[in-house]
Design an enzyme around this catalytic site. Sequence first.
Site, PDB file in Angstrom:
ATOM      1  CG  HIS A  53      -2.165  -0.851   0.983  1.00  0.00           C
ATOM      2  ND1 HIS A  53      -2.156  -2.219   1.211  1.00  0.00           N
ATOM      3  CD2 HIS A  53      -3.415  -0.561   0.540  1.00  0.00           C
ATOM      4  CE1 HIS A  53      -3.349  -2.710   0.932  1.00  0.00           C
ATOM      5  NE2 HIS A  53      -4.134  -1.734   0.520  1.00  0.00           N
ATOM      6  N   GLY A  54       2.083   1.198   0.353  1.00  0.00           N
ATOM      7  CA  GLY A  54       2.882   2.412   0.305  1.00  0.00           C
ATOM      8  C   GLY A  54       4.214   2.291   0.999  1.00  0.00           C
TER       9      GLY A  54
END
Length: 469
Positions: free
Chosen positions: A317-318
Site C-alpha cells: 500500500h505504500g
Amino acid sequence: MVFSNILFIYLFLPLCLGLYYIANKKTYRNLILIIFSLFFYAWGEPVWVCLLIGSSLLDYLNGLFIGKFKGRKIAVLGVVSSVVINLGVLAAFKYSGFIIENINMLAGTSFAVPQFDLPIGISFYTFQTISYTIDVYRGEVKPQKNFLDFLLFVSLFFQLVAGPIVRYKTIAEEIDSRKVTLSEFSGGLTRFIYGLAKKVIIANCVGELATSSLGFSDKPNSVFSAWFGVIMFSLQIYYDFSGYSDMAIGLGSMFGFHFLENFNYPYISKSATEFWRRWHISLGTFFRDYVYIPMGGNRKHQILNLAVVWFLTGLWHGASWNFILWGCYFGALIVIEKLFLGKILEKIPAVFSHLYLIFVAIIGWAMFYFTDLSYFASCIRAMFGAGNIALVDELTKSQLLNNLYVIIIALILSAPVYKAIKNYTDKPKSEFAAAFYGFVRTLFSAVLLIISSVLLVGQTYNPFLYYRF
C-alpha cells in the site's frame, strides 16, 4: 485520467464505445481498446506508457519461454525473470527513497534520496503480469502467442490504474472471443453509474469531512472530532475504492469482460479475518495463492506465513512505516483470532463481534491515514480523551448536522441493503412488476448520473485515494 471525470464520462467513453461497436471483428475491437487504454493511461503521465509496454513485453516473452520449455527445469527461469525484474522495477520507483531514507537515519549516512513520480497503477499491473507467468508455469493457462492480445490484458483501462487485480485466466477466453447482450450492457452501465455515485456523492462528501477533522497541526479539536474524522475516512476509503471497483466491473461488462468482485460489504464482518475476505478481494487472493499457500499455508509455519503476507500487504500500500504497521496490525489480529479469539467471537452475540470489528477497523484506518506516526499518536490520544482535550467542538457538531443525510445513507448502504432490493426486484411476480421495476431502476440510474455530473462540475474536491498505490 480517472472515471469520475466529465471528460471521461461524456467524451472518452462514448467515443470508445461507438468505435468499438462499429468495428465488427475481434482484432479491430481489441486494437481499439488498446489504443484507448494507452491514451487513457498517457493522459496524466505519457512517459510511463513506455514502462507499461515494456513490462507487458517482458512477461509476454517470459510466457512464451515457459511454454516452450514446459516440464523442464529451465522453464522456471521465466518465472524468476518476471518476479525479479517486475519487483525490482516496483521497488526502484516505489520503495527506493523509503529504503535510503531509513538507511541514512539508522547508519548516519547522507545518501541522496531519489525522487521518482510513482507510475500510476504500477502496483496493480506488475502483480497482474507476475500472476500470468506463474499461472503459465503451473499449467493453469496457456501462454498468449499474440503480443497485442497480451498488451490488451495488461492495459485495459477499466482496471489499469485502480484494479481490481485481474488475472489472465479470468479473461483469457474473453480476449479471444466475447459477446455482449443488451441485458449485460445495461447491467454494466447501471453498475458503472452506481459506482460513480458512490465515489462522487458519498466518498467525496465524507472525504471532505475527514480532511477537515484530521487536518490538524497539533491535535484534533475534540474527542468527537477525532472519532468523527476517522469514521468519515473509514467510509471514504470504502466508497472511494469500492466505487472505482464497481465502475471497473461495469465497464468490463459493457465491453464483454467479466471481472470478479473486489468488495463484499466488509463492514458487516464480525472479525478481522472475515473483513479481509470481503475487502480488496483481488489483493487478498493474490497473496493467498502466490505467497501464503506456496510457503505452506495452514499446513506448516502458519504464523510465519501470515506474518510475511501481512507485512507485504502493508508494504504494497505504500513506502511508509504507517502502512507497514497497519498491515502488521491486521496480521496480528488475524493470528490472535486463529489462536483463540475467533472461537470466542463465534460464541458471543453477533452484535458484540460486529462492534469489535468496527472498533479495530477504525483504529486501523487511523493508522492508515497518517503517514506521520506522530500525528497518528496525537489522534489516538484524542480519541481516548488524553491530553486535556474537549469532548465536543462546535465545528464538528455542525459538520455532522449539515451532512447528516449523506452520512446516514453511507452507513445504510455499507450493509447489503441494495443487494436485498436487487434480489427482490430481479424476481418479479408479474410482467407488470417486471416493467415497473425496470422503469424505476432506469429512472433512479438517470437521476444518480445527473446528480453525479452536476457535482463533478461544481466540486473542487475529487481525490482518488488508491491512485498513489
